[in-house]
Design an enzyme around this catalytic site. Structure first.
Site, short mmCIF file in Angstrom:
data_model
loop_
_atom_site.label_atom_id
_atom_site.label_comp_id
_atom_site.label_asym_id
_atom_site.label_seq_id
_atom_site.Cartn_x
_atom_site.Cartn_y
_atom_site.Cartn_z
N LYS A 1 -4.58 4.66 -1.92
CA LYS A 1 -3.93 5.90 -2.38
C LYS A 1 -3.97 6.00 -3.91
O LYS A 1 -4.32 7.03 -4.46
CB LYS A 1 -2.47 5.96 -1.91
CG LYS A 1 -2.29 5.86 -0.40
CD LYS A 1 -0.83 6.05 0.01
CE LYS A 1 0.12 4.98 -0.48
NZ LYS A 1 -0.07 3.65 0.12
N ARG B 1 8.11 8.41 2.23
CA ARG B 1 7.91 7.23 3.07
C ARG B 1 8.85 7.23 4.27
O ARG B 1 8.78 6.33 5.08
CB ARG B 1 8.18 5.97 2.25
CG ARG B 1 6.91 5.28 1.71
CD ARG B 1 7.37 4.13 0.84
NE ARG B 1 6.46 3.06 0.64
CZ ARG B 1 5.68 2.92 -0.44
NH1 ARG B 1 5.61 3.85 -1.35
NH2 ARG B 1 4.95 1.84 -0.59
N ARG C 1 -5.71 -8.35 -5.08
CA ARG C 1 -5.69 -7.17 -5.96
C ARG C 1 -5.17 -7.47 -7.35
O ARG C 1 -4.20 -8.20 -7.54
CB ARG C 1 -4.78 -6.12 -5.29
CG ARG C 1 -4.61 -4.85 -6.06
CD ARG C 1 -4.13 -3.74 -5.17
NE ARG C 1 -2.73 -3.83 -4.81
CZ ARG C 1 -2.07 -2.86 -4.16
NH1 ARG C 1 -2.71 -1.76 -3.80
NH2 ARG C 1 -0.80 -2.99 -3.86
N ARG D 1 0.62 -7.62 -9.00
CA ARG D 1 1.97 -7.20 -8.65
C ARG D 1 2.74 -8.32 -8.00
O ARG D 1 2.19 -9.07 -7.19
CB ARG D 1 1.90 -6.01 -7.68
CG ARG D 1 1.65 -4.71 -8.40
CD ARG D 1 1.37 -3.58 -7.46
NE ARG D 1 2.29 -3.48 -6.32
CZ ARG D 1 2.35 -2.43 -5.53
NH1 ARG D 1 1.57 -1.39 -5.75
NH2 ARG D 1 3.19 -2.40 -4.52
N ARG E 1 6.22 -5.11 4.07
CA ARG E 1 5.78 -3.76 3.68
C ARG E 1 5.05 -3.07 4.83
O ARG E 1 5.22 -1.87 5.05
CB ARG E 1 4.89 -3.83 2.42
CG ARG E 1 5.72 -4.10 1.17
CD ARG E 1 4.90 -4.74 0.07
NE ARG E 1 3.94 -3.85 -0.55
CZ ARG E 1 2.90 -4.28 -1.28
NH1 ARG E 1 2.70 -5.58 -1.46
NH2 ARG E 1 2.08 -3.43 -1.82
P1 AMP Z 1 3.96 1.15 -3.90
O1 AMP Z 1 3.52 0.94 -5.30
O2 AMP Z 1 3.86 2.56 -3.45
O3 AMP Z 1 3.33 0.18 -2.93
O4 AMP Z 1 5.53 0.81 -3.87
C1 AMP Z 1 6.02 -0.47 -4.21
C2 AMP Z 1 7.44 -0.64 -3.69
O5 AMP Z 1 8.31 0.34 -4.27
C3 AMP Z 1 7.59 -0.46 -2.19
O6 AMP Z 1 7.30 -1.63 -1.45
C4 AMP Z 1 9.07 -0.06 -2.10
O7 AMP Z 1 9.91 -1.20 -2.27
C5 AMP Z 1 9.26 0.81 -3.31
N1 AMP Z 1 8.95 2.24 -3.03
C6 AMP Z 1 7.93 2.98 -3.55
N2 AMP Z 1 7.96 4.24 -3.10
C7 AMP Z 1 9.02 4.31 -2.25
C8 AMP Z 1 9.56 5.35 -1.44
N3 AMP Z 1 9.00 6.59 -1.41
N4 AMP Z 1 10.66 5.06 -0.69
C9 AMP Z 1 11.23 3.83 -0.72
N5 AMP Z 1 10.77 2.80 -1.45
C10 AMP Z 1 9.67 3.03 -2.22
#
Ligand code: AMP
Length: 214
Positions: free
Chosen positions: A13, A87, A126, A160, A171
């Site tokens: 994404k 989400r 990654r 990360r 996740r």
């Molecule tokens: P991402 O970079 O999108 O993989 O997000 C990293 C982490 O941020 C996720 O594993 C969640 O802990 C938190 N997070 C990001 N976006 C959301 C969302 N829309 N709702 C809830 N938690 C989020």
């Protein structure tokens, strides 16, 4: 034009969003990036969410909806790309309301389909450029031997904290339990389009471009 990129962690994404920012002057709204920024700048909210993020859980709807609400007040240029948001169904409903308040539309929800085995390989290896965010992978796209980012020449690369096998399991589980119902939700609304997230980056770009130009 406002779109959602929907898919599990590692589906690509962020990579596709970055392309759309460049090619269509759209604005990427990644709640993950916003939360990481809040963490690293040490805000109260950042401290609250840090443990949840490290374990791979979802931050509360209230917090992420608040972050998106704030960003929708800003410049929209070629439109918004929602990356990693919504989400949950509650977030999807909130987004519909926020867009309606601004007389904005949601023009497409693009599901990036990938299988779990591919996700584990993508995420475990990654890293990203610390300056421009270009994404690398130990096996499929290693950091250049001269140590310079291909995109900006930067020399610092980050991994990360939550890109490890244990957190990835949580996740993925969160994705299937709470996020994947959005596929049916947007399908029922007639907004869902799917692309093969395992195709090459260029092919995925082309598939998405065709959807947006249709
Ligand atoms: P991402 O970079 O999108 O993989 O997000 C990293 C982490 O941020 C996720 O594993 C969640 O802990 C938190 N997070 C990001 N976006 C959301 C969302 N829309 N709702 C809830 N938690 C989020």
């Amino acid at each position: 034009m406002n779109i959602i990129l929907l898919g599990p962690p590692g589906a690509g994404k962020g990579t596709q969003a970055r392309t759309l920012v460049e090619t269509r002057k759209m604005i990427q709204l990644s709640t993950g990036d916003m939360l990481r920024e809040a963490r690293s700048s040490g805000t109260e909210m950042g401290k609250v969410v840090a443990a949840v993020m490290d374990r791979g859980g979802l931050v509360t709807d209230e917090i992420v909806i608040g972050l998106i609400r704030e960003k929708l007040e800003g410049d929209k240029q070629g439109g918004f790309i929602f990356d990693g948001f919504p989400r949950t169904l509650a977030q999807a409903d909130a987004l519909a309301e926020l867009l309606a308040e601004k007389s904005e539309t949601l023009d497409a929800v693009i599901e990036m389909r990938v299988d779990d085995a591919a996700l584990v390989a993508r995420i475990a290896g990654r890293s990203t450029c610390g300056s421009c965010g270009e994404v690398y992978n130990d096996t499929s796209r290693p950091i250049p031997a001269d140590g310079h980012c291909e995109n900006c020449g930067g020399t610092e690369f980050k991994r990360r904290a939550d890109d490890n096998e244990e957190s990835l399991k949580v996740r993925l589980m969160e994705y299937y339990k709470k996020t994947s119902p959005l596929i049916g939700y947007y399908y029922a609304k007639g907004q869902l389009k799917s692309v093969d997230g395992l195709a090459s980056m260029e092919d995925v770009e082309a598939e998405i471009a065709a959807i947006l130009d249709a």
